[in-house]
Scaffold this active site. Structure first.
Site, PDB file in Angstrom:
ATOM      1  N   GLY A  59     -37.668 -46.593  37.534  1.00 37.84           N
ATOM      2  CA  GLY A  59     -37.394 -47.328  37.678  1.00 37.84           C
ATOM      3  C   GLY A  59     -36.010 -47.693  38.110  1.00 37.84           C
ATOM      4  O   GLY A  59     -35.186 -46.845  38.863  1.00 37.84           O
ATOM      5  N   GLU A  79     -26.506 -54.983  45.664  1.00 34.16           N
ATOM      6  CA  GLU A  79     -27.939 -54.947  46.686  1.00 34.16           C
ATOM      7  C   GLU A  79     -28.776 -53.342  47.041  1.00 34.16           C
ATOM      8  O   GLU A  79     -30.023 -54.099  47.326  1.00 34.16           O
ATOM      9  CB  GLU A  79     -27.360 -55.768  47.824  1.00 34.16           C
ATOM     10  CG  GLU A  79     -27.840 -56.739  48.945  1.00 34.16           C
ATOM     11  CD  GLU A  79     -26.991 -57.154  49.849  1.00 34.16           C
ATOM     12  OE1 GLU A  79     -28.089 -57.462  51.111  1.00 34.16           O
ATOM     13  OE2 GLU A  79     -26.092 -57.985  49.703  1.00 34.16           O
ATOM     14  N   ASN A 113     -17.002 -54.075  47.545  1.00 35.11           N
ATOM     15  CA  ASN A 113     -16.944 -52.611  49.017  1.00 35.11           C
ATOM     16  C   ASN A 113     -16.080 -51.720  49.142  1.00 35.11           C
ATOM     17  O   ASN A 113     -16.706 -51.130  50.225  1.00 35.11           O
ATOM     18  CB  ASN A 113     -17.931 -53.781  49.909  1.00 35.11           C
ATOM     19  CG  ASN A 113     -19.309 -53.736  48.585  1.00 35.11           C
ATOM     20  OD1 ASN A 113     -20.500 -52.489  49.231  1.00 35.11           O
ATOM     21  ND2 ASN A 113     -19.331 -55.043  48.511  1.00 35.11           N
TER      22      ASN A 113
END
Length: 275
Positions: A59, A79, A113
């Site tokens: 999971g 993402e 990022n």
């Protein structure tokens, strides 16, 4: 700078601010959208498949951070997990809903990022450009924020001067950041594309490409100073032939043209003062 960034000093990972008491909600995947300010365009397919297999078994261990935007939820952080969850066939995922405005979304997407250091050179350059253009950073401020040197920022921004096709070569790994920097100094877009193709076809390393760029650079003609021009003219009048003076810092060359053995002897006689 927004409060969002202030809450996470020296590291822009919004997930580091997740608290045990944060409510976790299950949201259907079809209700979720990527962060519109996400700088990353390329996701490693093998790594996503590996993560999807792990999600299939264990999971999602860390909730995805989102913000509510009308009927949808925009992903702030996570993402890769979202994409991997879709590959694993999950219909819904665990999320934590946070309240971020547009500026905070951009700051978090770009700065986080950049801190993760796995963007392509072009993605990194575009993130720097966006932070400078939309959020008002100077190169010096940005370098301090992301822990990079100012030349590092400047060298990446230079890549954005490359034609799109060459940026794509750097983006997909056919050319390196070093190749891109070597090509960024070439003025002609057509020439840049030609040199890029040669570098790929011949598998040139960066040094070899730099030499090729240097060899093909147009030779710049340096005009002699007014004093040298006057001296050339005076000698040409005295000797009756073309005279060229080339000067470096302290040295130089004096070239006197002759057009036959007789002409050479005439010039020698003039120089030696023979009648």
């Amino acid at each position: 700078m927004s409060d969002t960034i202030k809450r996470v000093p020296n590291a822009f990972f919004v997930e580091d601010t997740v608290r045990a008491e944060d409510p976790i909600t299950m949201i259907r995947c079809r209700q979720m959208k990527p962060n519109p300010f996400q700088p990353r365009r390329y996701f490693d397919e093998d790594a996503l498949l590996e993560l999807s297999r792990s999600i299939d078994i264990h999971g999602i261990l860390q909730p995805i951070i989102v913000r509510k935007n009308h009927r949808h939820y925009e992903i702030v952080a996570g993402e890769r997990r979202f994409r991997a969850a879709q590959l694993a066939g999950l219909q819904e995922v665990p999320v934590i809903v946070r309240d971020f405005d547009e500026r905070e979304m951009m700051e978090l997407a770009l700065l986080e990022n950049l801190q993760r250091e796995n963007l392509t050179p072009i993605e990194e350059a575009e993130a720097y450009e966006a932070l400078i253009k939309h959020l008002g950073f100077t190169q010096e401020q940005l370098a301090e924020r992301v822990g990079k040197s100012r030349p590092h920022i400047a060298n990446h921004l230079r890549l954005l001067k490359l034609p799109q096709i060459v940026r794509n070569f750097v983006d997909n790994g056919e050319l390196t950041m070093g190749h891109g920097r070597a090509l960024a100094g070439v003025k002609s877009s057509v020439k840049i594309e030609q040199l890029a193709q040669v570098a790929i076809q011949k598998q040139l390393n960066v040094r070899q490409l730099e030499r090729l760029v240097q060899e093909q650079a147009p030779k710049v003609k340096v005009k002699p100073s007014i004093q040298l021009q006057a001296l050339e003219n005076e000698l040409q009048e005295q000797l009756g032939t073309k005279v060229t003076i080339k000067k470096t810092k302290q040295k130089g060359t004096l070239a006197i043209d002759f057009y036959s053995p007789v002409d050479l002897q005439r010039i020698v006689d003039l120089l030696l003062g023979d009648d």
